[in-house]
Enzyme design. Structure first.
Site, short mmCIF file in Angstrom:
data_model
loop_
_atom_site.label_atom_id
_atom_site.label_comp_id
_atom_site.label_asym_id
_atom_site.label_seq_id
_atom_site.Cartn_x
_atom_site.Cartn_y
_atom_site.Cartn_z
CG HIS A 85 -1.73 1.19 1.29
ND1 HIS A 85 -1.45 2.09 2.32
CD2 HIS A 85 -2.77 1.75 0.75
CE1 HIS A 85 -2.28 3.20 2.46
NE2 HIS A 85 -2.97 2.86 1.32
CD GLU A 104 -2.66 2.88 -3.53
OE1 GLU A 104 -3.28 4.01 -3.30
OE2 GLU A 104 -3.06 2.03 -2.86
CG HIS A 105 -0.17 6.05 -0.19
ND1 HIS A 105 -0.88 7.45 0.44
CD2 HIS A 105 -1.33 5.27 -0.22
CE1 HIS A 105 -2.02 6.99 0.82
NE2 HIS A 105 -2.32 5.88 0.71
CD GLU A 107 -5.07 5.42 3.63
OE1 GLU A 107 -5.74 4.53 3.13
OE2 GLU A 107 -4.36 5.84 3.48
#
Length: 225
Positions: A46, A49-50, A126
């Site tokens: 993840h 991906e950021h 997040e």
């Protein structure tokens, strides 16, 4: 629905569906997600991906993000436990521009240290926001029970502790280990003839350099509750 399929010599696959629309869509799917992380890497798929948009060898973060935004297109990405996807929606006349940017992001992202520091704070927020929402948290708690001891049972976001420990080299190692050509599929829906699309994809994605084949995934063993 008629799907046209082509495989490049290096193993990357292309799937296309022709539609008479002014708006086209491309998704670049990589068969690598949370389930491919080891015990030190919780959340790294993840985090990649950021940060994969944060600069390439020839573009800074502003130039990457504005390459498509300047033509009214939308660029985004997501991570699941099974895959990572970079996708865009754009006017069909900009296929060349979009594929060139995808190639630059996939093969030439540099993951600048200062951008990693900034994005760690974004993902930490997040994580905290997610933890404040029990309606979402309960699904991860359930999967943690069902897939106990397996990467499928871990949260896609990782933990604040694991996130803080990630280095640039960790990201590059995960990519080297999992982003092999055989695990990449480019999916297109738009008003472009398939031979022209094949030519564009070949132009940008026909690298001969071999990437290591991903290691075998950990066998799945479901825990009976």
């Amino acid at each position: 629905m008629e799907l046209k399929i082509h495989r490049l010599s290096n193993g990357i696959r292309l799937v296309h569906h022709v539609v008479p629309s002014k708006v086209a869509h491309i998704g670049m799917f990589i068969n690598a997600g949370t389930r491919d992380e080891n015990s030190r890497e919780h959340g790294i798929a993840h985090f990649i991906e950021h940060t994969i948009f944060k600069g390439t060898e020839k573009r800074n973060v502003f130039q990457v993000l504005n390459r498509l935004e300047n033509i009214g297109a939308d660029l985004n990405a997501y991570t699941s436990k099974e895959e990572t996807c970079i996708y865009a929606s754009f006017l069909s006349e900009y296929y060349d521009r979009t594929l060139e940017l995808f190639q630059d992001i996939l093969f030439h992202s540099t993951f600048p240290e200062k951008e990693l520091v900034k994005e760690k704070q974004v993902v930490m927020d997040e994580i905290r926001s997610y933890q404040d929402n029990p309606a979402d948290q309960i699904f991860d708690d359930f999967e943690d029970l069902v897939f106990a001891g397996h990467p499928l049972g871990t949260n896609i976001l990782g933990t604040i502790k694991s996130l803080k420990a990630f280095t640039r080299n960790d990201l590059l190692e995960f990519i080297r280990r999992n982003y092999s050509f055989e695990e990449i599929v480019i999916v297109s829906v738009g008003d472009i003839e398939f031979p022209r699309l094949v030519k564009l994809v070949t132009k940008y994605f026909s690298q001969d350099a071999e990437r290591q084949k991903p290691i075998a995934r950990i066998p799945l063993r479901i825990i009976k509750l």
